[in-house]
Design a protein around this motif. Structure first.
Motif, PDB file in Angstrom:
ATOM      1  N   GLU A  92      41.973  29.032  33.715  1.00 36.13           N
ATOM      2  CA  GLU A  92      42.883  30.049  34.231  1.00 36.13           C
ATOM      3  C   GLU A  92      43.385  29.668  35.627  1.00 36.13           C
ATOM      4  O   GLU A  92      42.598  29.381  36.527  1.00 36.13           O
ATOM      5  N   LYS A 109      35.789  39.079  44.546  1.00 38.12           N
ATOM      6  CA  LYS A 109      36.582  39.704  43.490  1.00 38.12           C
ATOM      7  C   LYS A 109      37.437  40.828  44.054  1.00 38.12           C
ATOM      8  O   LYS A 109      38.579  41.022  43.627  1.00 38.12           O
ATOM      9  N   PRO A 156      37.426  32.065  43.033  1.00 36.61           N
ATOM     10  CA  PRO A 156      38.567  31.152  42.990  1.00 36.61           C
ATOM     11  C   PRO A 156      38.263  29.836  43.700  1.00 36.61           C
ATOM     12  O   PRO A 156      37.393  29.765  44.558  1.00 36.61           O
ATOM     13  N   ALA A 186      40.715  30.105  38.732  1.00 37.88           N
ATOM     14  CA  ALA A 186      39.770  31.223  38.679  1.00 37.88           C
ATOM     15  C   ALA A 186      38.343  30.753  38.895  1.00 37.88           C
ATOM     16  O   ALA A 186      37.517  31.498  39.393  1.00 37.88           O
ATOM     17  N   THR A 187      38.036  29.498  38.544  1.00 35.82           N
ATOM     18  CA  THR A 187      36.669  28.985  38.680  1.00 35.82           C
ATOM     19  C   THR A 187      36.699  27.593  39.292  1.00 35.82           C
ATOM     20  O   THR A 187      37.692  26.867  39.175  1.00 35.82           O
ATOM     21  N   ARG A 223      40.499  39.385  45.796  1.00 32.07           N
ATOM     22  CA  ARG A 223      41.287  38.417  45.027  1.00 32.07           C
ATOM     23  C   ARG A 223      42.785  38.680  45.122  1.00 32.07           C
ATOM     24  O   ARG A 223      43.601  37.740  45.199  1.00 32.07           O
ATOM     25  N   LEU A 257      45.258  31.096  38.794  1.00 26.43           N
ATOM     26  CA  LEU A 257      45.628  32.392  39.369  1.00 26.43           C
ATOM     27  C   LEU A 257      46.976  32.329  40.084  1.00 26.43           C
ATOM     28  O   LEU A 257      47.825  33.190  39.894  1.00 26.43           O
TER      29      LEU A 257
END
Length: 313
Positions: A208, A292, A175, A227-228, A295, A210
Motif C-alpha cells: 500500500e 496512526k 509509514p 504503509a509499512t 497519519r 499512502l
C-alpha cells in the motif's frame, strides 16, 4: 526514245529509279534525259577506271533511262511503285497500331501490378496491426502475471515474518518514506517519463502506497510513503524503474535496524538475501497508536519537507 520491252530484272523492280536519277516522280521526259546525262558523265567507266562500281552504276542509270522514257514501262513501274508505297504505309499504320496496343497492354499491366502492390501493402499493414495488438495483449498478460507473482511473494514473506516474530507485526506497522531520483532535464515536459501515476503504478505492487509527492521544482525527484516498512524495503531492494531512465531509490525515513541490515546485505551480496529475515521494529505500542492518529497529517508534513529540500537544492 522508241518504245521497247523494259528489262524484267527483279533487282531493277526493287530500285528507286527516280531517286537514282535524282528527279521527282512527275518529271518530264526532257528532265529525265538531262538528269541521265549529268549522272552518266560522272560515273562513266572511262572516267572512273579505278572504281569497279562505276560500271554497275552506269548500267543502272541506263536501265532507269530505258524504263522511264518508255511510256508503258514507266506506267507499269509507277503502278508498282505506288503499290509498294501503299503497302509500306499500311505496314507503318499496322506498326503504329501494334505499338499502341503494346503500350495499352503495358499500361494495363502496370495498373494491375500497382493494384496488386496496394492490396499486398494493405494486407501486410493489417497483419502488422494484428501482430502489434497481440504483442500488447501478451505483454499486458505478462505484466499482470509478474505483478501477481510479486504480490504472492510479498504475502508469503509477510506470513513468514509473522511466524518468526510470534505474531508481532510492529516492524511492519507505521509509514515508511523513501526518496526517488531519476535523470530529468529542466526543459523536459515529460519529467523524464515519470509522473505521480507512473510512480504509483511502479510502487504499489510492493504494498500500500499512502502518498506520492513529485517535486515541482526539481523535476527528477519525488517522495513516496508506504504503509509499512516491509513494503518500502521491497521497493528499495527491487524496483529499478523505467528501462530507459532507471530510478535511484533511498530511505528518507530511517528504517528499523533489521531492515537496514537486510538492505546492506542486499547491496553487498543480493544473491544471499533470505526472505526469512523479518522486518522488526522496536517501537512500542504507544508510538504505534500515536503514529496512526497522526497519519492524516503526514502528507502535509511530507509536502513541507519536499519544499524545504527544493529550496535548499
Amino acid at each position: 526514245m522508241a518504245a521497247g520491252k523494259p528489262p524484267g530484272s527483279k533487282e531493277l523492280m526493287q530500285m528507286d529509279l527516280y531517286g537514282l536519277l535524282g528527279i521527282a516522280g512527275g518529271a518530264s521526259e526532257k528532265e529525265i534525259k538531262k538528269a541521265y546525262r549529268q549522272k552518266a558523265l560522272t560515273c562513266h567507266p572511262d572516267k572512273n577506271p579505278d572504281n569497279p562500281r562505276a560500271a554497275d552504276l552506269f548500267h543502272q542509270l541506263s536501265q532507269a533511262l530505258e524504263v522511264l522514257t518508255n511510256r508503258a514501262a514507266r506506267a507499269a513501274y509507277d503502278q508498282l511503285r505506288k503499290a509498294k508505297e501503299a503497302a509500306a504505309k499500311r505496314a507503318q499504320q499496322l506498326d503504329d497500331k501494334r505499338k499502341k496496343v503494346k503500350l495499352d497492354l503495358e499500361a494495363r499491366e502496370r495498373e494491375a501490378q500497382a493494384k496488386v502492390t496496394e492490396e499486398e501493402e494493405a494486407r501486410v499493414a493489417r497483419t502488422l496491426e494484428q501482430e502489434i495488438r497481440r504483442l500488447r495483449e501478451e505483454g499486458s498478460r505478462q505484466l499482470e502475471e509478474q505483478q501477481r507473482l510479486i504480490q504472492e511473494q510479498i504475502r508469503m514473506e509477510n506470513g513468514q515474518m509473522q511466524g518468526n516474530s510470534g505474531g508481532n507485526t510492529n516492524g511492519e506497522e507505521g509509514p515508511a518514506k523513501i526518496k526517488l531520483k531519476w535523470k530529468c532535464k529542466k526543459e523536459d515536459e515529460t519529467r523524464g517519463g515519470y509522473s505521480e501515476d507512473v510512480l504509483m503504478r511502479l510502487l504499489r505492487k510492493y504494498g500500500e502506497v499512502l502518498h506520492i509527492v513529485v517535486s515541482s521544482k526539481s523535476k527528477g525527484s519525488a517522495i513516496a510513503e508506504f504503509a509499512t516498512f516491509k513494503s518500502a524495503e521491497l521497493a528499495v531492494r527491487n524496483e529499478a524503474g523505467l528501462l530507459n531512465n532507471p530510478l535511484k531509490i533511498s530511505w528518507l525515513t530511517p528504517p528499523p535496524p533489521s531492515v537496514s541490515d537486510n538492505s546492506n546485505r542486499t547491496t553487498s551480496d543480493s544473491s544471499t538475501y533470505s526472505s526469512q529475515n523479518s522486518v522488526r521494529s522496536d517501537r512500542d505500542f504507544e508510538s504505534l497508536v500515536l503514529m496512526k492518529i497522526r497519519r492524516e497529517a503526514e502528507r502535509q508534513r511530507l509536502i513541507e519537507q519536499m519544499l524545504r529540500e527544493d529550496e535548499e537544492a
